[in-house]
Design a protein around this motif. Structure first.
Motif, PDB file in Angstrom:
ATOM      1  N   GLY A 146       1.212  -1.623   0.065  1.00 28.75           N
ATOM      2  CA  GLY A 146       0.204   0.014  -0.112  1.00 28.75           C
ATOM      3  C   GLY A 146       0.613   1.069  -0.175  1.00 28.75           C
ATOM      4  O   GLY A 146       0.376   2.096   0.033  1.00 28.75           O
ATOM      5  N   SER A 183       2.571   4.767  -1.110  1.00 29.48           N
ATOM      6  CA  SER A 183       2.167   5.502  -2.206  1.00 29.48           C
ATOM      7  C   SER A 183       3.133   6.192  -3.141  1.00 29.48           C
ATOM      8  O   SER A 183       3.538   6.928  -3.195  1.00 29.48           O
ATOM      9  CB  SER A 183       1.302   6.578  -1.170  1.00 29.48           C
ATOM     10  N   ASP A 223       6.105   7.974   7.492  1.00 33.18           N
ATOM     11  CA  ASP A 223       4.922   8.507   6.515  1.00 33.18           C
ATOM     12  C   ASP A 223       4.444   9.233   6.827  1.00 33.18           C
ATOM     13  O   ASP A 223       5.002  10.563   6.145  1.00 33.18           O
ATOM     14  CB  ASP A 223       3.762   6.870   6.349  1.00 33.18           C
ATOM     15  N   MET A 280      -1.498  11.596   1.530  1.00 34.52           N
ATOM     16  CA  MET A 280       0.019  11.289   2.186  1.00 34.52           C
ATOM     17  C   MET A 280      -1.061  11.605   3.999  1.00 34.52           C
ATOM     18  O   MET A 280      -0.535  10.160   4.176  1.00 34.52           O
ATOM     19  CB  MET A 280       1.269  12.437   1.799  1.00 34.52           C
ATOM     20  N   ASP A 325      -3.994  11.287   5.348  1.00 34.79           N
ATOM     21  CA  ASP A 325      -4.731   9.942   5.537  1.00 34.79           C
ATOM     22  C   ASP A 325      -4.239   8.668   5.406  1.00 34.79           C
ATOM     23  O   ASP A 325      -4.395   7.816   6.054  1.00 34.79           O
ATOM     24  CB  ASP A 325      -5.239  10.051   4.216  1.00 34.79           C
ATOM     25  N   ASN A 326      -3.573   8.720   4.248  1.00 35.57           N
ATOM     26  CA  ASN A 326      -2.029   7.648   4.315  1.00 35.57           C
ATOM     27  C   ASN A 326      -1.668   7.261   5.418  1.00 35.57           C
ATOM     28  O   ASN A 326      -0.904   5.488   5.948  1.00 35.57           O
ATOM     29  CB  ASN A 326      -1.055   7.088   2.927  1.00 35.57           C
ATOM     30  N   ALA A 333      -3.262   5.937   7.921  1.00 33.22           N
ATOM     31  CA  ALA A 333      -3.631   4.315   8.252  1.00 33.22           C
ATOM     32  C   ALA A 333      -3.088   3.771   8.943  1.00 33.22           C
ATOM     33  O   ALA A 333      -3.244   2.067   9.492  1.00 33.22           O
ATOM     34  CB  ALA A 333      -4.534   4.027   6.668  1.00 33.22           C
TER      35      ALA A 333
END
Length: 139
Positions: free
Chosen positions: A20, A22, A72, A129, A131-132, A135
């Motif tokens: 996952g 990005s 991240d 980014m 939000d990723n 998560a």
């Protein structure tokens, strides 16, 4: 020139990329960076919003549940710094201990930068980014 081969890959001898990751966002960010015009000095409302966004993103990285989530969040911060360039102010000294508050402040500050400094596309990329990263932090 954009080097897409290096985007989203791990260094030799490290574990493979997380599922996952990005890479499409990394490529979009690189395209926007390659089209940057001359540096514009930061002034007015942009400087405090930028400082608040940087402080909130740093707090999220510091309080992340794992190293991948921290990376991240730091990637969002680095992308924001790259969009702004040398005009980037230091993060504010405000300490944000609550991750929920930091997340809300990061979103609010990034939206504020859309009005005065960043393009809508840059802000949307940063929010996706973020939000990723969230998560990955929760998952």
């Amino acid at each position: 020139m954009i080097r897409t081969a290096a985007i989203g890959t791990d260094a030799p001898g490290t574990s493979p990329s997380r599922p996952g990751a990005s890479t499409a966002l990394d490529i979009a960010a690189a395209v926007l960076l390659s089209n940057q015009s001359a540096e514009v000095p930061m002034h007015g409302e942009a400087a405090p919003a930028m400082a608040r966004a940087r402080a909130a993103l740093a707090a999220l990285a510091d309080h992340a549940s794992n190293v991948h989530a921290a990376s991240d969040y730091e990637r969002v911060l680095l992308t924001l710094d790259a969009y702004i360039g040398d005009a980037s102010p230091r993060a504010s000294k405000a300490v944000v201990d609550d991750p929920c508050t930091a997340l809300a402040e990061a979103r609010r500050s990034l939206r504020a930068l859309e009005v005065v400094r960043l393009t809508s596309l840059q802000v949307e990329i940063l929010l996706v980014m973020l939000d990723n990263a969230l998560a990955g932090d929760l998952g």
